[in-house]
Design a protein around this motif. Structure first.
Motif, PDB file in Angstrom:
ATOM      1  N   ALA A 526       0.840  -1.193   0.000  1.00  0.00           N
ATOM      2  CA  ALA A 526       0.000   0.000   0.000  1.00  0.00           C
ATOM      3  C   ALA A 526       0.880   1.249   0.000  1.00  0.00           C
ATOM      4  O   ALA A 526       2.034   1.215   0.433  1.00  0.00           O
ATOM      5  CB  ALA A 526      -0.907  -0.004   1.230  1.00  0.00           C
ATOM      6  N   GLU A 527       0.326   2.356  -0.516  1.00  0.00           N
ATOM      7  CA  GLU A 527       1.099   3.588  -0.539  1.00  0.00           C
ATOM      8  C   GLU A 527       1.411   4.029   0.878  1.00  0.00           C
ATOM      9  O   GLU A 527       0.545   4.034   1.761  1.00  0.00           O
ATOM     10  CB  GLU A 527       0.328   4.697  -1.262  1.00  0.00           C
ATOM     11  N   ILE A 540      13.185  16.204   8.261  1.00  0.00           N
ATOM     12  CA  ILE A 540      14.380  16.514   7.476  1.00  0.00           C
ATOM     13  C   ILE A 540      14.417  15.732   6.156  1.00  0.00           C
ATOM     14  O   ILE A 540      15.210  16.060   5.267  1.00  0.00           O
ATOM     15  CB  ILE A 540      15.661  16.226   8.284  1.00  0.00           C
ATOM     16  N   ARG A 541      13.596  14.686   6.027  1.00  0.00           N
ATOM     17  CA  ARG A 541      13.485  13.920   4.783  1.00  0.00           C
ATOM     18  C   ARG A 541      12.020  13.498   4.636  1.00  0.00           C
ATOM     19  O   ARG A 541      11.322  13.284   5.634  1.00  0.00           O
ATOM     20  CB  ARG A 541      14.349  12.655   4.798  1.00  0.00           C
ATOM     21  N   SER A 542      11.578  13.330   3.383  1.00  0.00           N
ATOM     22  CA  SER A 542      10.211  12.879   3.143  1.00  0.00           C
ATOM     23  C   SER A 542      10.190  12.027   1.874  1.00  0.00           C
ATOM     24  O   SER A 542      10.823  12.391   0.864  1.00  0.00           O
ATOM     25  CB  SER A 542       9.265  14.076   2.995  1.00  0.00           C
ATOM     26  N   TYR A 543       9.511  10.875   1.909  1.00  0.00           N
ATOM     27  CA  TYR A 543       9.457   9.964   0.771  1.00  0.00           C
ATOM     28  C   TYR A 543       8.019   9.462   0.584  1.00  0.00           C
ATOM     29  O   TYR A 543       7.306   9.216   1.563  1.00  0.00           O
ATOM     30  CB  TYR A 543      10.355   8.740   0.990  1.00  0.00           C
ATOM     31  N   ARG A 544       7.621   9.255  -0.701  1.00  0.00           N
ATOM     32  CA  ARG A 544       6.395   8.509  -0.997  1.00  0.00           C
ATOM     33  C   ARG A 544       6.840   7.141  -1.487  1.00  0.00           C
ATOM     34  O   ARG A 544       7.620   7.031  -2.438  1.00  0.00           O
ATOM     35  CB  ARG A 544       5.547   9.226  -2.052  1.00  0.00           C
ATOM     36  N   TRP A 545       6.332   6.118  -0.854  1.00  0.00           N
ATOM     37  CA  TRP A 545       6.841   4.755  -1.050  1.00  0.00           C
ATOM     38  C   TRP A 545       5.655   3.874  -1.451  1.00  0.00           C
ATOM     39  O   TRP A 545       4.719   3.685  -0.672  1.00  0.00           O
ATOM     40  CB  TRP A 545       7.501   4.297   0.252  1.00  0.00           C
ATOM     41  N   MET A 546       5.676   3.333  -2.695  1.00  0.00           N
ATOM     42  CA  MET A 546       4.522   2.585  -3.196  1.00  0.00           C
ATOM     43  C   MET A 546       4.854   1.136  -3.541  1.00  0.00           C
ATOM     44  O   MET A 546       3.957   0.306  -3.622  1.00  0.00           O
ATOM     45  CB  MET A 546       3.944   3.278  -4.437  1.00  0.00           C
TER      46      MET A 546
END
Length: 581
Positions: A526-527, A540-546
């Motif tokens: 799931a996303e 300090i970091r951000s990711y979209r992980w699918m």
């Protein structure tokens, strides 16, 4: 006939009266009555009353400390009342304790005979003098700004690079006293508030007379600190040296494991000689420090960890009757949230089972052996196993640097000493680093000890002291192994005492700790939204992980320290602690 009856009656009466003059021997320490019969000079006696077990509560360090102290106060107030009333009515001076249910009096055979009949007195023991373990000493001069070998051996200097140096942690020590104005100790002394020096709640002196092993005439002028000093003073050098190893630092002298920790102290020995009661009095003071008048105890000012580089050997008069008292004190202090670090002793040349004196023998103590620069156990370092209280168990718990340890001594000087007395302070300093890295560990004694043991570097001894065999990671010479402060702090950072309702089973973060690159694995496709937060909670970091591929998180350029990985999938949020080396 009447005369015969009179003679028989007189004989029986004399027998009854003679018998009535004898004490209840089952209440007396072995050999005490014979000692008083041979020399009826009054001696110090400890009166032991019934002690109830105080269970360690859950909660913060303050909650634990307050609960245990209040329970002990209630117990002693209730159980000492009748005996105190009798002593007051008899004009007999006494000093009472709270950490154990006991009182100290001075008396002769007549008083012992009477007190043994009192229903509340369970045991009467001699407050025998005990001696400081011998240490090898060599005085040296200043020598640049090199970090001492023991600190490097434990990787404590690498912990400093992570930003943890013992801040907001209090280390206590009971020893020969402390030279508080020494350049390596003055800034760390809790009584030094910069513009104000306040020794209340930061110093206690349990020495009120000259120890008979030093001088039988009680001439206070012979002791450089005098008696009952109202400011920290060291009459032997030993105490200053041990505290310097735990927290000391001065220009050109990086001698302490946790140089930003604060310290408080109690003098329990008079030029190297103490008694069971002086040790007990210091244990009590650490439970709830008092002002200089020994009034208004405050458990909220108790230390996080205490150094005990002393022993109470039987050869000096301490017996299993004394041991039980000291064990109760250690138990109660540990229950209150204080880590009790104890040096193993310097009798290792006697071979196996040479850990034989309080407080090193107790299972509740965190006992420390000594190693040299190549991680080999010191020949003098006392070894297990210990048999006490009907059980046999492995000791020490761990080992730490104890040969050629350079630290502070009186007169603003420095010297190298060798002994397990030097090893214990290294471990106390490591505890301070762990708590400064993760304040949630404060008061969690069992967890702190578990981390130290599980992260220690296992060593195998040449001398086998266990007929069932010894393991690399658990034996009677090294215990669980040589302390690794860096690994202990990294494990400490992952500890959490909070109860969060979050799902932890769907995600795995590894390696953790890492030098920069972390991998995140998920059991769901799931996303997900992944955020990396610093210690202040800033993203300090951000990711979209699918996908179900590994997510690489790069913190190579970030400073060493603690971070949080926040993973949001739908309405569910999971957190992971991340440790960047």
């Amino acid at each position: 006939m009447l005369s015969r009856l009179f003679i028989i009656f007189s004989f029986l009466l004399f027998s009854v009266l003679s018998f009535a003059q004898l004490p209840k021997f089952d209440k007396l320490e072995t050999g005490l009555w014979e000692r008083l019969q041979a020399d009826d000079t009054p001696i110090e006696l400890i009166l032991l009353l019934d002690n109830e077990e105080i269970a360690a509560p859950k909660g913060s360090k303050l909650e634990r400390a307050t609960f245990v102290f209040e329970q002990l106060q209630k117990q002693t107030t209730r159980k000492q009342a009748r005996l105190k009333q009798w002593l007051n009515a008899s004009n007999i001076d006494y000093r009472s304790l709270t950490i154990v249910n006991a009182l100290l009096v001075e008396g002769d055979a007549n008083l012992v005979r009477t007190l043994s009949q009192h229903p509340d007195v369970q045991r009467i023991i001699y407050n025998a003098p005990a001696s400081l373990p011998e240490v090898a000493r060599e005085e040296i001069e200043l020598r640049g700004d090199a970090v001492e070998w023991g600190i490097i051996n434990m990787k404590a200097n690498q912990v400093w690079q992570m930003g943890y140096r013992g801040d907001n942690v209090v280390v206590g020590g009971q020893d020969t006293g402390y030279e508080w104005e020494h350049p390596a100790l003055i800034d760390q002394y809790r009584g030094n508030r910069g513009d104000v020096i306040d020794h209340n709640y930061n110093w206690h002196d349990a020495i009120r007379s000259i120890n008979p092993l030093n001088n039988p005439e009680n001439d206070a002028s012979l002791n450089p600190c005098g008696l009952n000093s109202f400011f920290p003073c060291d009459d032997n050098n030993h105490g200053t040296h041990t505290m310097g190893t735990a927290v000391g630092e001065a220009p050109d002298n990086q001698i302490g494991v946790a140089p930003e920790a604060r310290w408080i102290g109690c003098r329990n020995m008079e030029r190297g000689y103490g008694t069971p009661f002086t040790y007990l009095e210091c244990f009590e003071w650490f439970l709830a420090p008092t002002n200089l008048q020994n009034e208004n105890p405050r458990p909220d000012l108790a230390p996080h960890v205490i150094i005990n580089s002393w022993s109470c050997p039987e050869i000096e008069g301490c017996t299993p009757d004394n041991f039980a008292l000291l064990q109760v004190a250690v138990k109660n202090l540990k229950a209150s949230g204080v880590v009790v670090v104890v040096s193993a002793g310097n009798s290792g040349n006697s071979g196996c089972a040479s850990i034989s004196t309080p407080a090193a023998i107790f299972q509740e103590s965190f006992t420390v052996g000594a190693i040299n620069r190549n991680d080999t156990i010191a020949a003098f370092s006392s070894r297990g196993p210990v048999t006490y209280g009907g059980a046999t168990y492995i000791k020490p718990n761990v080992a730490a640097p104890g040969i050629g340890v350079r630290s502070a001594i009186r007169g603003d000087r420095y010297a190298t000493f060798s002994g397990t007395s030097m090893a214990g302070p290294h471990v106390a300093g490591a505890v301070a680093l762990m708590i400064s890295a993760n304040p949630e560990l404060a008061g969690q004694v069992e967890e702190i000890e578990r981390i130290l043991e599980q992260t220690a570097i296992g060593m195998m001894p040449e001398l086998i002291c266990n007929e069932n065999g010894e393991r690399v990671n658990l034996n009677n010479s090294y215990g669980h192994g040589r302390v690794d402060a860096l690994a202990a702090v990294e494990a400490a950072l992952l500890f959490s005492d909070t109860e969060e309702v979050i799902r932890q089973d769907q995600f795995e973060l590894f390696p953790n700790p890492s030098t920069g690159i972390f991998s995140l694995q998920s059991a769901t496709t799931a996303e997900r939204l992944v955020r990396i937060l610093d210690g202040k909670g800033s993203v300090i970091r951000s990711y979209r992980w699918m996908s179900d591929d590994l997510l690489q998180i790069d913190l190579s350029a970030a400073p060493s320290g603690i971070y949080f990985c926040q993973i949001q999938a739908g309405n569910e949020v999971t957190y992971r602690k991340m440790v960047k080396r």
